[in-house]
Design a protein around this motif. Structure first.
Motif, PDB file in Angstrom:
ATOM      1  N   LEU A 163      18.544 -46.004  44.629  1.00 50.64           N
ATOM      2  CA  LEU A 163      17.737 -45.270  45.600  1.00 50.64           C
ATOM      3  C   LEU A 163      16.384 -44.883  45.006  1.00 50.64           C
ATOM      4  O   LEU A 163      15.334 -45.218  45.535  1.00 50.64           O
ATOM      5  CB  LEU A 163      18.533 -44.015  45.989  1.00 50.64           C
ATOM      6  CG  LEU A 163      18.298 -43.404  47.337  1.00 50.64           C
ATOM      7  CD1 LEU A 163      18.493 -44.438  48.427  1.00 50.64           C
ATOM      8  CD2 LEU A 163      19.292 -42.254  47.538  1.00 50.64           C
ATOM      9  N   ALA A 164      16.417 -44.157  43.912  1.00 47.32           N
ATOM     10  CA  ALA A 164      15.163 -43.718  43.303  1.00 47.32           C
ATOM     11  C   ALA A 164      15.235 -43.817  41.775  1.00 47.32           C
ATOM     12  O   ALA A 164      14.426 -43.239  41.068  1.00 47.32           O
ATOM     13  CB  ALA A 164      14.873 -42.277  43.718  1.00 47.32           C
ATOM     14  N   GLY A 165      16.236 -44.527  41.282  1.00 45.35           N
ATOM     15  CA  GLY A 165      16.319 -44.734  39.835  1.00 45.35           C
ATOM     16  C   GLY A 165      16.953 -43.578  39.071  1.00 45.35           C
ATOM     17  O   GLY A 165      16.947 -43.562  37.840  1.00 45.35           O
ATOM     18  N   TYR A 166      17.538 -42.585  39.780  1.00 38.48           N
ATOM     19  CA  TYR A 166      18.222 -41.487  39.080  1.00 38.48           C
ATOM     20  C   TYR A 166      19.651 -41.901  38.732  1.00 38.48           C
ATOM     21  O   TYR A 166      20.242 -42.726  39.428  1.00 38.48           O
ATOM     22  CB  TYR A 166      18.237 -40.228  39.948  1.00 38.48           C
ATOM     23  CG  TYR A 166      16.882 -39.570  40.038  1.00 38.48           C
ATOM     24  CD1 TYR A 166      16.363 -38.862  38.962  1.00 38.48           C
ATOM     25  CD2 TYR A 166      16.103 -39.691  41.183  1.00 38.48           C
ATOM     26  CE1 TYR A 166      15.120 -38.278  39.019  1.00 38.48           C
ATOM     27  CE2 TYR A 166      14.842 -39.100  41.253  1.00 38.48           C
ATOM     28  CZ  TYR A 166      14.362 -38.398  40.161  1.00 38.48           C
ATOM     29  OH  TYR A 166      13.124 -37.824  40.215  1.00 38.48           O
ATOM     30  N   PRO A 167      20.223 -41.327  37.677  1.00 40.97           N
ATOM     31  CA  PRO A 167      21.586 -41.707  37.299  1.00 40.97           C
ATOM     32  C   PRO A 167      22.596 -41.441  38.414  1.00 40.97           C
ATOM     33  O   PRO A 167      22.431 -40.492  39.187  1.00 40.97           O
ATOM     34  CB  PRO A 167      21.874 -40.810  36.093  1.00 40.97           C
ATOM     35  CG  PRO A 167      20.547 -40.353  35.611  1.00 40.97           C
ATOM     36  CD  PRO A 167      19.630 -40.348  36.775  1.00 40.97           C
ATOM     37  N   VAL A 168      23.613 -42.270  38.477  1.00 38.83           N
ATOM     38  CA  VAL A 168      24.689 -42.087  39.456  1.00 38.83           C
ATOM     39  C   VAL A 168      25.686 -41.109  38.852  1.00 38.83           C
ATOM     40  O   VAL A 168      26.151 -41.306  37.731  1.00 38.83           O
ATOM     41  CB  VAL A 168      25.373 -43.440  39.745  1.00 38.83           C
ATOM     42  CG1 VAL A 168      26.541 -43.246  40.707  1.00 38.83           C
ATOM     43  CG2 VAL A 168      24.358 -44.426  40.307  1.00 38.83           C
ATOM     44  N   ILE A 169      25.976 -40.040  39.588  1.00 34.67           N
ATOM     45  CA  ILE A 169      26.765 -38.955  38.997  1.00 34.67           C
ATOM     46  C   ILE A 169      28.237 -39.325  38.863  1.00 34.67           C
ATOM     47  O   ILE A 169      28.868 -39.019  37.852  1.00 34.67           O
ATOM     48  CB  ILE A 169      26.578 -37.663  39.820  1.00 34.67           C
ATOM     49  CG1 ILE A 169      27.171 -36.470  39.086  1.00 34.67           C
ATOM     50  CG2 ILE A 169      27.150 -37.764  41.212  1.00 34.67           C
ATOM     51  CD1 ILE A 169      26.750 -35.146  39.663  1.00 34.67           C
ATOM     52  N   ALA A 170      28.798 -39.972  39.874  1.00 37.14           N
ATOM     53  CA  ALA A 170      30.231 -40.275  39.859  1.00 37.14           C
ATOM     54  C   ALA A 170      30.488 -41.490  40.736  1.00 37.14           C
ATOM     55  O   ALA A 170      29.782 -41.697  41.723  1.00 37.14           O
ATOM     56  CB  ALA A 170      31.017 -39.087  40.392  1.00 37.14           C
ATOM     57  N   LEU A 171      31.506 -42.255  40.364  1.00 40.35           N
ATOM     58  CA  LEU A 171      31.754 -43.492  41.101  1.00 40.35           C
ATOM     59  C   LEU A 171      33.166 -43.953  40.806  1.00 40.35           C
ATOM     60  O   LEU A 171      33.646 -43.860  39.679  1.00 40.35           O
ATOM     61  CB  LEU A 171      30.768 -44.550  40.577  1.00 40.35           C
ATOM     62  CG  LEU A 171      30.691 -45.877  41.310  1.00 40.35           C
ATOM     63  CD1 LEU A 171      30.057 -45.653  42.689  1.00 40.35           C
ATOM     64  CD2 LEU A 171      29.799 -46.849  40.536  1.00 40.35           C
ATOM     65  N   LYS A 172      33.836 -44.468  41.853  1.00 43.13           N
ATOM     66  CA  LYS A 172      35.090 -45.168  41.592  1.00 43.13           C
ATOM     67  C   LYS A 172      34.821 -46.646  41.843  1.00 43.13           C
ATOM     68  O   LYS A 172      34.283 -47.018  42.894  1.00 43.13           O
ATOM     69  CB  LYS A 172      36.190 -44.654  42.521  1.00 43.13           C
ATOM     70  CG  LYS A 172      37.465 -45.418  42.312  1.00 43.13           C
ATOM     71  CD  LYS A 172      38.668 -44.802  42.981  1.00 43.13           C
ATOM     72  CE  LYS A 172      39.883 -45.581  42.523  1.00 43.13           C
ATOM     73  NZ  LYS A 172      40.778 -45.962  43.579  1.00 43.13           N
ATOM     74  N   ALA A 173      35.154 -47.490  40.889  1.00 36.90           N
ATOM     75  CA  ALA A 173      34.935 -48.925  41.043  1.00 36.90           C
ATOM     76  C   ALA A 173      36.268 -49.632  40.891  1.00 36.90           C
ATOM     77  O   ALA A 173      37.012 -49.365  39.946  1.00 36.90           O
ATOM     78  CB  ALA A 173      33.946 -49.419  39.993  1.00 36.90           C
ATOM     79  N   THR A 174      36.592 -50.506  41.841  1.00 42.82           N
ATOM     80  CA  THR A 174      37.846 -51.254  41.754  1.00 42.82           C
ATOM     81  C   THR A 174      37.535 -52.746  41.750  1.00 42.82           C
ATOM     82  O   THR A 174      36.842 -53.238  42.644  1.00 42.82           O
ATOM     83  CB  THR A 174      38.752 -50.918  42.960  1.00 42.82           C
ATOM     84  OG1 THR A 174      38.801 -49.496  43.084  1.00 42.82           O
ATOM     85  CG2 THR A 174      40.154 -51.471  42.766  1.00 42.82           C
ATOM     86  N   LEU A 175      38.030 -53.405  40.748  1.00 40.41           N
ATOM     87  CA  LEU A 175      37.898 -54.859  40.704  1.00 40.41           C
ATOM     88  C   LEU A 175      39.105 -55.409  41.450  1.00 40.41           C
ATOM     89  O   LEU A 175      40.242 -55.311  40.988  1.00 40.41           O
ATOM     90  CB  LEU A 175      37.874 -55.337  39.241  1.00 40.41           C
ATOM     91  CG  LEU A 175      37.673 -56.834  39.052  1.00 40.41           C
ATOM     92  CD1 LEU A 175      36.317 -57.282  39.604  1.00 40.41           C
ATOM     93  CD2 LEU A 175      37.739 -57.202  37.565  1.00 40.41           C
ATOM     94  N   VAL A 176      38.853 -55.959  42.645  1.00 40.66           N
ATOM     95  CA  VAL A 176      39.949 -56.345  43.524  1.00 40.66           C
ATOM     96  C   VAL A 176      40.410 -57.770  43.234  1.00 40.66           C
ATOM     97  O   VAL A 176      41.598 -58.071  43.245  1.00 40.66           O
ATOM     98  CB  VAL A 176      39.487 -56.241  45.000  1.00 40.66           C
ATOM     99  CG1 VAL A 176      40.648 -56.527  45.942  1.00 40.66           C
ATOM    100  CG2 VAL A 176      38.905 -54.874  45.276  1.00 40.66           C
ATOM    101  N   ASP A 177      39.438 -58.614  42.945  1.00 36.59           N
ATOM    102  CA  ASP A 177      39.784 -60.016  42.741  1.00 36.59           C
ATOM    103  C   ASP A 177      38.641 -60.685  41.980  1.00 36.59           C
ATOM    104  O   ASP A 177      37.573 -60.099  41.797  1.00 36.59           O
ATOM    105  CB  ASP A 177      39.988 -60.682  44.111  1.00 36.59           C
ATOM    106  CG  ASP A 177      40.777 -61.985  43.985  1.00 36.59           C
ATOM    107  OD1 ASP A 177      41.236 -62.295  42.855  1.00 36.59           O
ATOM    108  OD2 ASP A 177      40.909 -62.693  44.997  1.00 36.59           O
TER     109      ASP A 177
END
Ligand code: GDP
Length: 684
Positions: free
Chosen positions: A547-561
């Motif tokens: 969005l504006a280059g600020y760090p992403v505070i929290a995220l869930k990432a799932t590798l599905v396939d």
């Protein structure tokens, strides 16, 4: 003979008298030989000027002194809550604390913050009501506030003799004797003054009633025959209650006039926990992933936590708390989190005006090691044969940043070196370079944190620097889940690159931070080596949102396939695929900007209450609480940090200098749309 060790912190609101009390303790224990005065003004400055004047280092991370048969180490706790990480760090390594209150101002907002932190870490406490000699001193009012405002369970061990300018000593309710200071450093012991005998009896009875049930046989005797306790017996009961954390003994005095300091030292030895009284430390064995404990014994396998790295004339001094076992000069220990070993060079015990080299430190000691190379603040050193990693110290994300520049351009390199050293000492102070402008940025926990960094640069490193306008450290986050199926393919002769991944990104719950990664691929569609490449790439990509280059505070990432190619797949191909997939998916997940919201507590006389509240509301603040304290009002508000710059000047002018405030980070909240557009435009 077992050594009597006490590791204590002195916690106080700025101005309650922490510096003066620390100095008097060092004076009474013979560590310094002259009493100096602390002048009104900035507490941090007080420390520095005091140090310069006396050549002492009372702001050292740990200062040891001896009182009677005990060795007392005072662990420095910072005076300002801007440095929450420092407070937590010191709470981790101390066994007990002395909370200092002003007999005039009582429990102030900042004392509350620190008290709650100590609650969270289960640190037993003693309370010292200072400034009994000052006009307006009221011992009993402070005791009431301890109960009402902090939910404390105070047990009163002393009664003051006289008050304000007539304050001359204390009645000790344990021995039922009086101690009067008549100008010299030492008190004269006498009978309780006749006019205080009845009062003393009432408070003694109350004291006994509060602690008698700590021990069954004591309780039985008390119920049978009333207060028949000898001083030693009563002390033992008090100690049981204090160490168990169920009560907090209250003492009083005047640090400034050196009244009550020796009894406080006696109380520290008698009632504050010894290292062995604390629960065994817990950590993880990196080989098995199992949780293990280590008892506070010199015979247990060695484990120590680096609590602080401080620059000194010897270079980097690493302060360690030895939780178990022993550390000798020449030993090899392992930093089990990284697998790197450290050879122990010189070991120092730090005193106020000197340090002594020691051959060995054992369980419970807080000492400094010279020259550790691969172990930083918050890391664990342990016996290589029985490695363990203790929980690290959480470093909070900075909420504010500013450009910093040396006044003289020749100082550019020295500025960089000095800032690097300072952020090693204080990991919540971050240093970076703006990739576009090349400017040096420092980020920290508040405006004051950055201002003090500039002062430290000047005083300790002789680099004169200026700070640009502080900027808010925004964060980015997703609002909805997004899925992307991305293939990275490159073929230009020879070995190509191939990686296909199907990735789902989702927001995490409020208050959660960091990356939560899950691999749901079945049947080994993506081998583990490539899965970790994907995780690594996403963690790295989070340092810059789309969005504006600020760090992403929290995220869930799932590798599905995913899919691989027999010849062309590699960890690198999966890293690139993951990075590209992140950019696409993050943009699809309707990201928004979050801003830091601060908890602001303003204390103001009633005349200015309306103005203070109106002003806070005009800063997008919401008032979350209001209270009366004596004749002043206290307003608690949640206000975006973006609107709190230079608040110190505003609050002064609104209240003719009579209101004070404290500010700590509370949480991140979504930035209103209109402001988001503006911040994004500025970021471009
Ligand atoms: P700190 O900010 O908690 O470290 O507080 P200081 O030790 O710097 O004390 C703040 C001010 O209160 C200084 O001007 C001290 O001289 C004064 N002060 C500290 N203790 C006492 C005390 O017991 N009585 C009186 N009257 N003044 C005190």
């Amino acid at each position: 003979m077992t050594r009597i060790l006490r590791n204590i912190g002195i916690m106080a609101h700025v101005d309650a008298g922490k510096t003066t009390l620390t100095e008097r303790i060092l004076f009474n224990t013979g560590r310094i030989h002259r009493i100096g005065d602390v002048h009104d003004g900035n507490a941090t400055m007080d420390f520095r000027t005091l140090e310069q004047r006396h050549g002492i280092t009372i702001s050292a991370a740990a200062t040891s002194c001896t009182w009677k048969d005990a060795s007392i180490t005072i662990i420095d706790t910072p005076g300002h809550v801007d440095f929450t990480i420092e407070v937590e760090r010191s709470l981790r390594v101390l066994d007990g604390a002395v909370a200092v209150f002003s007999a005039v101002s009582g429990v102030e907002p900042q004392s509350e913050t620190v008290w709650r932190q100590a609650d969270r870490f289960g640190v037993p406490r003693l309370c010292f009501v200072n400034k009994m000699d000052q006009v307006g001193a009221n011992f009993d009012a402070v005791i009431e506030e301890l109960v009402e405002r902090l939910g404390a369970k105070p047990i009163v061990l002393q009664r003051p003799i006289g008050c304000e300018h007539a304050f001359v000593g204390i009645v000790d309710l344990v021995t039922m004797r009086a101690f009067v200071w008549e100008g010299g450093a030492h008190p004269r012991e006498t009978d309780i003054p006749v006019n205080l005998v009845d009062e003393a009896k009432v408070w003694r009875a109350h004291l006994v009633e509060q602690v008698a049930d700590a021990d069954d046989s004591a309780l039985a005797r008390y119920l049978d025959s009333g207060d028949v306790f000898e001083a030693d017996e009563l002390r033992a009961l008090i100690r049981l209650c204090v160490v168990g954390g169920s009560v907090q003994p209250v003492l009083c005095g005047s640090a400034y006039r050196n009244i009550g300091v020796q009894p406080l030292l006696d109380a520290i030895v008698a009632f504050a926990p010894a290292p062995a009284d604390r629960p065994p430390v817990e950590g993880v064995n990196p080989a098995t992933g199992e949780t293990e404990t280590r008892a506070a014994s010199a015979e247990a396998p060695t484990v120590a936590l680096v609590s602080k790295v401080q620059m000194s004339r010897y270079g980097a001094l690493s302060y360690v708390r030895v939780y178990a076992g022993r550390i000798r000069r020449g030993d090899t220990l392992v930093n089990a989190a990284t697998g790197r070993t450290e050879r122990i060079g010189r070991l120092l015990r730090m005193h106020a005006n000197e340090e002594t080299e020691i051959g060995e430190a054992t369980a419970g000691d807080v000492v400094a090691i010279v020259g550790l190379k691969a172990t930083g603040t918050g890391e664990t050193l342990s016996d290589p044969a029985q490695p363990i990693v203790l929980d690290g110290l959480a470093t909070p994300a900075p909420v504010i940043e500013a450009v910093i520049e040396p006044r003289a351009s020749v100082d550019h390199e020295r500025l960089g070196q000095a800032l690097a050293a300072m952020s090693r000492e204080d990991p919540s102070l971050r240093v970076s370079t703006d990739p576009e402008t090349g400017a040096v940025l420092i980020a920290g926990m508040g405006e004051l944190h950055l201002m003090i960094a500039v002062e430290t640069l000047k005083e300790d490193y002789h680099v004169d620097a200026t700070l640009g306008a502080p900027r808010v450290a925004y964060r980015e986050a997703l609002t909805v889940a997004a899925e992307v199926d991305h293939t990275h393919r490159k073929q230009n002769g020879g070995t190509g690159q191939y990686a296909r991944i199907k990735l789902v990104l989702e927001p995490r719950d409020p208050g959660e931070a960091g990356l939560l990664f899950e691999n749901q691929c079945v049947g080994g569609a993506v081998p583990m080596l490539y899965v970790s490449a994907v995780e690594k790439a996403i963690a790295a990509a989070m340092s810059e949102g789309t969005l504006a280059g600020y760090p992403v505070i929290a995220l869930k990432a799932t590798l599905v396939d995913g899919a691989t190619h027999a010849k062309d797949s590699s960890p690198l191909a999966f890293e690139i695929a993951a990075r590209d997939a992140f950019v696409v998916a993050f943009a699809e997940g309707r990201p928004h900007l979050l801003e830091p919201i601060m908890r602001v507590v303003v204390t103001t006389p009633g005349d200015h209450l309306g103005a203070v509240i109106g002003d806070l509301q005009s800063r997008r603040g919401s008032i979350v609480g209001a209270d009366m304290r004596g004749n002043v009002h206290e307003v608690i508000a949640c206000v975006p940090l973006a609107n709190m710059f230079s608040y110190v000047n505003t609050v002064r002018s609104l209240s003719q200098g009579r209101a004070t405030f404290s500010m700590t980070f509370s949480h991140y909240a979504a930035l209103p749309k209109a402001l988001q557009t503006r911040v994004m435009a500025e970021a471009c």
